[in-house]
Every structure is written in C-alpha cells, then in structure tokens.
Design an enzyme around this catalytic site. Structure first.
Site, PDB file in Angstrom:
ATOM      1  N   GLU A  65      39.652  46.302  46.987  1.00 56.84           N
ATOM      2  CA  GLU A  65      38.223  46.385  47.304  1.00 56.84           C
ATOM      3  C   GLU A  65      37.932  45.584  48.561  1.00 56.84           C
ATOM      4  O   GLU A  65      38.450  44.475  48.733  1.00 56.84           O
ATOM      5  CB  GLU A  65      37.399  45.851  46.128  1.00 56.84           C
ATOM      6  CG  GLU A  65      37.523  46.708  44.877  1.00 56.84           C
ATOM      7  CD  GLU A  65      36.638  46.237  43.731  1.00 56.84           C
ATOM      8  OE1 GLU A  65      35.823  45.308  43.937  1.00 56.84           O
ATOM      9  OE2 GLU A  65      36.747  46.796  42.634  1.00 56.84           O
TER      10      GLU A  65
ATOM     11  N   HIS B   9      31.608  48.863  43.174  1.00 61.44           N
ATOM     12  CA  HIS B   9      31.587  47.672  42.320  1.00 61.44           C
ATOM     13  C   HIS B   9      30.144  47.186  42.125  1.00 61.44           C
ATOM     14  O   HIS B   9      29.835  46.001  42.271  1.00 61.44           O
ATOM     15  CB  HIS B   9      32.434  46.547  42.913  1.00 61.44           C
ATOM     16  CG  HIS B   9      32.929  45.584  41.868  1.00 61.44           C
ATOM     17  ND1 HIS B   9      34.167  44.978  41.933  1.00 61.44           N
ATOM     18  CD2 HIS B   9      32.350  45.115  40.736  1.00 61.44           C
ATOM     19  CE1 HIS B   9      34.326  44.177  40.893  1.00 61.44           C
ATOM     20  NE2 HIS B   9      33.224  44.243  40.151  1.00 61.44           N
TER      21      HIS B   9
ATOM     22  N   ARG C 163      38.007  46.427  35.545  1.00 60.48           N
ATOM     23  CA  ARG C 163      38.678  45.914  36.730  1.00 60.48           C
ATOM     24  C   ARG C 163      39.590  47.010  37.270  1.00 60.48           C
ATOM     25  O   ARG C 163      40.215  47.757  36.504  1.00 60.48           O
ATOM     26  CB  ARG C 163      39.495  44.665  36.412  1.00 60.48           C
ATOM     27  CG  ARG C 163      38.672  43.386  36.300  1.00 60.48           C
ATOM     28  CD  ARG C 163      38.162  42.964  37.669  1.00 60.48           C
ATOM     29  NE  ARG C 163      37.485  41.680  37.654  1.00 60.48           N
ATOM     30  CZ  ARG C 163      36.169  41.528  37.566  1.00 60.48           C
ATOM     31  NH1 ARG C 163      35.397  42.595  37.426  1.00 60.48           N
ATOM     32  NH2 ARG C 163      35.617  40.334  37.618  1.00 60.48           N
TER      33      ARG C 163
END
Length: 334
Positions: free
Chosen positions: A268, A287, A239
C-alpha cells in the site's frame, strides 16, 4: 508514583495533544509527555508508566522498567507491534470499537454493490448508455443477498457487526473462530479454523475480518481459492497479506472465482501497475473501510475509559492476545 499521578507517554503523529488534554481532565496530577515518534520517546521510558503508541514500537519499549500498560493505537497491531512484546511483563491493549461500525457498513456496501452490479451501472451512466442488465456482455447476472451464504473469517467486533447486519438481509451466516466455547449471535454455524475449506466451499461471499499474525499470513492462497465457488466473491477488509495476492490475481484472471472486493493490499498504496486496478471483477477501495466521521474521538474514548479503569485498579478492556503479535519479520509495515 501513585495511581492518581501516573507518568504517561503519548507517541505518534496523530492528535495526541487533544488526547493529552482529555487524560489531564481525568487526572490533573498526571505527568503527560507528547512526542511524534517512538525514537523520540525512548529517553522518557525510564519513568513512563503508561504508553499510548501510534508509531512502530522499538525494542526499548518492550523492556521499559516502569511500564505498566501499553496501548497500541491501531486496530490491527501487526504494523506497530514487534515480537519482543510477546514476552512483555505488562498488559497491552488496542483499539477495538472505534472503526467497527464503518468497517461493517463498508462490507455491506460492497455486498450490495456486488449483488446489484453497481459498478456496471456506473460505467453505463458515465457512457450515457441505457442498457438492461440482461444484455450486458459480462458474465453473471444480478444477485440477491437474501438466501445467500456469507462466510466470515474472524468473529471479533468487526466480524460480529457484519454478521448482525447480514442477518437483517436474511443471509445465512457461517463464522470461523478460534474460540468455540460459546455461540455467537447472528451466526448460523460456528466453525473452527481447521474447517476453513468448508466455509469457503459453502459461501457465496467470504469476508476476511481477522487479524494478521503468523498463523494468518497468506491464509487465502491458491489451494483455498480453488475450494471457493466459481461465482463466489472474496471481500478483504482485514489486512492485505491475509491473501496471497499473485494467487488471487491468477484466480480472478481465469474466472475461477466470481470476483474480489479489496480494501487492503500486500503493498500500500496499491502500485499503479497492479492488474487489480483494471479487472472488471474487482472493486478497489484505498484502505478506507474503517474511516468514519468520529474515528479520532471514539478512539480517544476507548483510551480514556481504560485510563479510568487503570486508575481505579480495574481490568483493562481491549487486551491483545500475545499469540496475535506477529513474529515474522517480512510483514509489510503500512
């Protein structure tokens, strides 16, 4: 309600209709409701016995009167769970296997790209330039994974899968884990959390594969980056907030570490103005590390397998440790 006809609530924008059909195939008498968002599901909580949640949980779910099992759809639960779930009277599970292989392969791809400097070769290809690496102006030469040390922070399913693949490349593997009772296959040395600095100092590559919670927020900050080798690379597929991003940017600019390969970020999508995009010692992926060709079906497999266990009165798999549920309110919600 009998175990053969539970009331099931499926919440979220994912392919819940397909999951509903799979659950009906297991228990035809089950009452299954599909909604797109958590708020839309709240009126059904008076009767819901099972909830599969792909949206952020609201407080009503933590105290639902008949709830006997909550499944959180993501692997990382930090952006869907709420602090009240720490006190929940029902078991909570999450996805633990569906993204493991893609994430482990993504890490190995990054390790090879770093060691063989594939980004530099790609730049030369686009420039139609034939140059031997010994003439490149950038610091550092080619590397070899064999004989190098890989430090893995977090030895859950993903961390263990990375260790297994790293062993095939003859890497020495160090692993950081809270539970130290039993050895971990493919890990040469197992370290407790308080030995994080030792792992960082000894590693040529550091992989962050742990969950985000109160204890791991900004686990890697200025002090930890200062411990790392000047040639070491940090790889984050866990993360974004595991790393203090401004501290990392400063360390990269000053070449206090070799580089960073990042699949997750504090914000993000990564903003266009972020300096990370243009840094020569940084690899950015959006991601995407956990993306694989069978993610949805494999995630469904885990839920169906647990559904069968539930109906048969057996223990559920993929249980969430309440300590991994964040209580911080400032964690980003991707």
């Amino acid at each position: 309600m009998s175990k053969g006809s539970p009331s099931v609530l499926l919440v979220g924008p994912r392919r819940m209709a397909a999951l509903a059909e799979r659950l009906r195939a297991v228990a035809r008498a089950a009452e299954i409701t599909v909604v797109a968002a958590a708020a839309e599901g709240e009126p059904h909580l008076a009767s819901a016995e099972i909830v599969v949640m792909a949206d952020r949980v609201t407080p009503a779910y933590a105290t639902a009167p008949r709830l006997r099992w909550l499944h959180l759809y993501p692997t990382g639960i930090d952006h869907v769970a709420i602090p009240a779930l720490r006190r929940a009277a029902f078991p909570i599970t999450h996805k633990v296997e569906a993204s493991v292989v893609p994430l482990a392969e993504h890490v190995m791809a990054l390790l090879l790209a770093i060691a063989r400097r594939l980004s530099d070769y790609r730049d030369l290809q686009l420039a139609r330039e034939w140059r031997h690496h010994s003439t490149w102006p950038t610091t550092g030469g080619l590397r070899q994974l064999a004989g190098s040390t890989l430090g893995i922070v977090g030895l859950g399913n993903v961390g263990r899968a990375v260790a297994h693949r790293a062993r095939a490349f003859d890497m020495r593997v160090l692993g950081l884990r809270r539970r130290m009772a039993e050895p971990v296959a493919d890990v040469d040395e197992l370290l407790p959390p308080e030995r994080l600095d030792g792992l960082l100092a000894a590693s040529d590559y550091v992989v962050l594969a742990t969950s985000l919670n109160d204890a791991t927020w900004h686990l890697i900050g200025e002090a930890q980056l200062a411990v790392m080798r000047r040639t070491a690379w940090l790889i984050n597929i866990g993360r974004g907030p595991l790393v203090d991003q401004p501290a990392l940017v400063a360390a990269l600019r000053e070449e206090r570490i070799g580089g960073a390969a990042l699949d997750v970020f504090e914000q993000e999508p990564l903003p266009a103005e972020s300096p990370l995009w243009a840094m020569p010692n940084v690899i950015v992926t959006p991601h995407a590390g956990g993306s694989g060709p069978d993610n949805e079906s494999e995630a469904g497999d885990e839920i169906v397998a647990n559904f069968i266990r539930y109906l048969e009165g057996r223990p559920l798999g993929g249980l969430v440790d309440p300590a991994d549920i964040p209580t911080r309110t400032d964690l980003p919600k991707h």
